[in-house]
Design an enzyme around this catalytic site. Sequence first.
Site, mmCIF file in Angstrom:
data_model
loop_
_atom_site.group_PDB
_atom_site.id
_atom_site.type_symbol
_atom_site.label_atom_id
_atom_site.label_comp_id
_atom_site.label_asym_id
_atom_site.label_seq_id
_atom_site.Cartn_x
_atom_site.Cartn_y
_atom_site.Cartn_z
ATOM 1 N N ARG A 476 0.833 -1.212 0.000
ATOM 2 C CA ARG A 476 0.000 0.000 0.000
ATOM 3 C C ARG A 476 0.862 1.254 0.000
ATOM 4 O O ARG A 476 1.889 1.306 0.657
ATOM 5 C CB ARG A 476 -0.898 0.026 1.244
ATOM 6 N N VAL A 477 0.392 2.228 -0.745
ATOM 7 C CA VAL A 477 1.089 3.514 -0.735
ATOM 8 C C VAL A 477 0.301 4.545 0.072
ATOM 9 O O VAL A 477 0.688 5.689 0.175
ATOM 10 C CB VAL A 477 1.334 4.035 -2.171
ATOM 11 N N ASP A 478 -0.841 4.113 0.634
ATOM 12 C CA ASP A 478 -1.643 5.042 1.445
ATOM 13 C C ASP A 478 -1.530 4.632 2.918
ATOM 14 O O ASP A 478 -0.718 3.795 3.276
ATOM 15 C CB ASP A 478 -3.106 5.032 0.974
ATOM 16 N N ASP A 479 -2.338 5.219 3.766
ATOM 17 C CA ASP A 479 -2.246 4.918 5.194
ATOM 18 C C ASP A 479 -3.120 3.728 5.585
ATOM 19 O O ASP A 479 -3.890 3.783 6.544
ATOM 20 C CB ASP A 479 -2.603 6.162 6.016
ATOM 21 N N VAL A 480 -2.983 2.677 4.831
ATOM 22 C CA VAL A 480 -3.713 1.449 5.134
ATOM 23 C C VAL A 480 -2.661 0.397 5.458
ATOM 24 O O VAL A 480 -1.650 0.306 4.771
ATOM 25 C CB VAL A 480 -4.549 1.007 3.907
#
Length: 608
Positions: A476-480
Amino acid sequence: MRWNDKHASWNFDVRKGPIFVKWFEGATTNICYNALDRHIKAGRGDQVCFLWEGNEPSDAAEMTYQQVHDEVCRLSNYLRSQGVKKGDAVSIYMPMVCELPIAMLACARIGAVHSVVFGGFSAEALAGRIADCRAKVLLTSSGVMRGNKKIDLKGIADKGVELAAKEGHEVERVIVHEVKHAAPRADTKFFENRDVWWEDAVAGQSAEAEVEWVEADHPLFLLYTSGSTGKPKGVVHSTGGYMVYTYTTSKYVFNMSQGDVYWCTADCGWITGHSYLTYGPLLVGATQVVFEGVPTYPGADRCWQVVDKYKVKQFYTAPTAIRSLMRAGEMFVKEHARDSLRVLGSVGEPINPEAWRWYHDVVGDGKCPIVDTWWQTETGGHMITPLPNAWQQKPGSATLPFFGVVPVLVDDKNNELHGVAEGMLCIKQAWPSCLRTVYGDHERYQTNYFAPFPGYYFSGDGARRDADGYYWITGRVDDVINVSGHRIGTAEVESALVAHPKCAEAAVVGYEHPIKGQGIYAYVTLMEGVPYSEELRRELVASVRNTIGAFAAPDVIHWAPGLPKTRSGKIMRRVLRKIATKQEDELGDTSTLADPAVVQQLVELRGK
Ligand code: WT7
């Protein structure tokens, strides 16, 4: 012919107008009919549909397609008698018993929209999900045994219904399935005016129930999933496209034929249990194992013992399970023949090459292809995946896209990258099981998935493409974060921590974990004057368990008198990730930090 030319209409570009994905417009169908009645009409009613394997190896049961059909119909009739109509949402909070997929199929039969909530979620999380979709009916179970632990599912469900009422939504009817071996009737709290035992509800109902033919894009289910911000989103899947896609991928990715014995260890509370337990394999007409327990109970050989017991041909599990079984040692595998196995699947997180090789060489004796399937709750079905025996495998790569899927890698300026490249993994054209909307918030659907990279569906993952065109998912590149294949939003864990009266601020990051893939690492700033203590640490972890569920409990609580922030107050998670993994010498540019001294302070408090 590209299948979308004829059967679909869609726009994937937010700049050109709203995003509406449609497949098989004008057609009607029913997925429950195709999963059950179709096989019965073809004379396969006596084929075993579910092989239920209980938590205890001595607990087992079988149901044929005819028996599943009959039970689905009885429940459909009861739901109709309670006023559940086409389009109404029904919540389901159950363990892995056959009645869970049966409940889903009964909803589908009458056109109701099911919302399954994983049995590991807390009462509070359940309440939020019931209230969001305004479910009139909840289906639950009296309780469940997970390994050595007894879980009072009905008690949690009661609390969930009570909390939903506080949020302004009243559940009218709770259907309680009795799990005799874990929580018999006599021991179960029961609310006379609201609750009904499943057995009593279906008693006297006909084993035939008319099918509700629905338009192809009628919503089949919602499934809540975490994102980088805000509350979990209700991902909405439709009927026709989802049906065609889960059928096709089940058939080709697992090389599955009617009558094959297939076992997916996922819980129906997650998308894998929807697409590759309840729907896809039943559409193909497989015989499947429904497993109530955990892979390591009563021993680390449970999976292989079950594989031999039922002669399982295709086995589908998560890297986290593979890693924990690998750690237990190969003697547990070798004790069992496993000669029925043909295809081994992996899902939920990147599989590291070491685990891949162990799965391939030890579990599969080097003769079963590994299908490392990359997909998401939102995609409904496999997107990038090997086709068994069809093309060269590479340990750790999900390989190539499935038929009709067009992945692209883009850079942060929205340029499509060609050839060998690394970038954000996006999808360029609609596929049949693409999510249709976010429940009650179509705007969020567009901003979340289509606005970040206009012209594309954005997955939230990064990936690399090698010289052979193979894809390697980098995460993941997001805050997940992805803990044991469970998707958790850092913001959700943070808000659960901050809900504790002594917590002033929290920042959560993922870190590499040998078994779980990623672990949860939480930095916590306490209220002024509150001393740090082990007791408080336990209370903070409990706060997350109660708000989300045990699977989201932080692995590490790192006391933080201050957090690294930019001058505009934004927490620099990149810095926190480096401190968590003891790589503070690789912090990179920290010139935008408001107070550079916090870094040293945090390093000193590590492990304290
Ligand atoms: C996220 C989706 C897919 C069903 C279960 C999880 C990660 C999933 C793989 C894989 C690398 C993977 C991605 C994705 N993921 N499968 N084979 N290789 N990463 O569904 O909870 O919606 O999570 O799981 O990061 O975005 P989900």
